[in-house]
Scaffold this active site. Structure first.
Site, PDB file in Angstrom:
ATOM      1  N   PRO A  66      31.302 -58.290  11.752  1.00 13.30           N
ATOM      2  CA  PRO A  66      32.235 -58.358  12.825  1.00 13.30           C
ATOM      3  C   PRO A  66      31.939 -57.293  13.871  1.00 13.30           C
ATOM      4  CG  PRO A  66      33.367 -58.240  10.679  1.00 13.30           C
ATOM      5  CD  PRO A  66      31.944 -58.261  10.453  1.00 13.30           C
ATOM      6  N   GLU A  67      31.581 -57.716  15.029  1.00 12.34           N
ATOM      7  CA  GLU A  67      31.587 -56.810  16.169  1.00 12.34           C
ATOM      8  C   GLU A  67      32.911 -57.044  16.883  1.00 12.34           C
ATOM      9  OE1 GLU A  67      28.050 -56.551  18.528  1.00 12.34           O
ATOM     10  OE2 GLU A  67      26.756 -57.209  16.908  1.00 12.34           O
TER      11      GLU A  67
ATOM     12  N   HIS B  89      35.444 -59.969  -4.630  1.00 10.18           N
ATOM     13  CA  HIS B  89      35.488 -59.122  -3.429  1.00 10.18           C
ATOM     14  C   HIS B  89      36.754 -59.280  -2.594  1.00 10.18           C
ATOM     15  CE1 HIS B  89      31.477 -58.234  -4.558  1.00 10.18           C
ATOM     16  NE2 HIS B  89      30.957 -59.363  -4.142  1.00 10.18           N
TER      17      HIS B  89
ATOM     18  N   ARG C  80      30.439 -55.791   0.768  1.00 11.07           N
ATOM     19  CA  ARG C  80      29.734 -54.503   0.815  1.00 11.07           C
ATOM     20  C   ARG C  80      30.662 -53.299   0.788  1.00 11.07           C
ATOM     21  NH1 ARG C  80      25.066 -55.199   5.260  1.00 11.07           N
ATOM     22  NH2 ARG C  80      24.422 -53.198   4.469  1.00 11.07           N
TER      23      ARG C  80
ATOM     24  N   ARG D 281      20.556 -37.984  29.387  1.00 13.67           N
ATOM     25  CA  ARG D 281      20.483 -38.483  28.004  1.00 13.67           C
ATOM     26  C   ARG D 281      19.129 -39.155  27.799  1.00 13.67           C
ATOM     27  NH1 ARG D 281      25.224 -39.209  25.105  1.00 13.67           N
ATOM     28  NH2 ARG D 281      23.755 -39.734  23.447  1.00 13.67           N
TER      29      ARG D 281
END
Length: 271
Positions: free
Chosen positions: A2-3, A91, A110, A152
């Site tokens: 998921p972003e 899970h 995970r 940067r």
DNA sequence: CTTTGCACCTGTTGGC
DNA sequence: TGCCAACAGGTGCAAA
């Protein structure tokens, strides 16, 4: 994971069915998430009424009449609203029973996801306090990106994935946004012009918005609150398209590992 | 301060 | 078919 689009899709999916509901039961089958769920979590959360479901960066915030449930889906997490039918599966680590009979079920193979119960001002929680602006909010501007990128030396791809610069840009959408902006991912952030920053801000906004409209991107694990995949994958320009023809110019898409993550770009469309 | 690399996990894939 | 290494959408943290 998921972003941001996948988290936002999840938020929209659960908001309607959990808002206003009282949390009647709290079941934890495995406390070993990214941060272990502390003893006392269940008693603190049970009985609370959910007032609103919000999102900050990739965190879901379930505001209650007590504190706020701060939830992260990690790399492989999903949050679904299920009825009494399906029994818990492998899970399914956390489950919140609601007054309307539904259950909010968190599955995460995970275990990189997390649950916190935060009392007081959640925006001052250490995990949220130092985050950058929301990419779809007005304070994410070309000027801000330009200013923050001066001197940067990090590659621009890693720069825009830094949540202290802007939140919600993960590995898929970083490559996609840079393609749309015509910027190579390996360019030093400090070498961006103000015009580059303008295109990049626009591209990040556009790709995230389009992905939200498609219900997010499903590569492997991700499913929305109804257990369905997202459909943005077929609209990706470069991600996981190594050696395939660029959709704009037919040049073979290239890839390399950058900062430990796979990165994709078109050598002709991006400079 | 910036930058880099590791760590946390399980599951899937691809090469041999 | 089996085995094993590499890799997978995140991100906090230690070390340099």
């Amino acid at each position: 994971m998921p972003e941001l689009p996948e988290v936002e899709t999840t938020r929209r999916g659960i908001a309607g069915v959990v808002t206003g509901q009282t949390i009647t039961t709290v079941t934890i089958r495995d406390r070993r998430l990214r941060w272990p769920i502390p003893a006392g979590f269940e008693t603190a959360v049970a009985g609370r009424r959910i007032l609103a479901v919000e999102r900050r960066a990739k965190y879901l915030l379930l505001r209650t009449d007590g504190g706020t449930l701060l939830i992260h889906l990690g790399m492989s997490g999903s949050l679904r609203a299920v009825d009494d039918g399906p029994p818990a599966r492998l899970h399914d680590h956390v489950e919140l029973g609601l007054g309307n009979g539904l259950r909010l079920r968190f599955n995460d193979p995970r275990r990189f996801g997390s649950f916190h119960y935060v009392t007081g001002d959640v925006s001052r929680h250490p995990l949220l306090a130092t985050l950058g602006p929301e990419p779809l909010a007005e304070d994410f501007t070309a000027e801000l990106l330009f200013r923050r990128s001066r001197r940067r030396r990090v590659a621009v791809k890693q720069f825009i994935m830094d949540a202290h610069v802007v939140v919600g840009v993960g590995n898929i959408y970083a490559s996609e946004a840079l393609f749309r902006a015509g910027i190579r991912p390996g360019r030093a952030a400090g070498r961006l012009t103000l015009a580059d920053c303008g295109r990049l801000v626009g591209a990040i906004r556009a790709v995230l918005s389009a992905a939200i409209d498609s219900g997010g991107t499903t590569l492997r694990d991700y499913v929305n609150a109804d257990g369905l995949p997202g459909y943005f994958r077929q609209r990706l320009f470069v991600y996981e398209r190594r050696d395939e023809p660029c959709r704009r110019c037919s040049t073979a898409i290239r890839s390399r590992v950058q900062g430990g993550r796979a990165t994709y770009w078109c050598p002709r469309c991006q400079s």
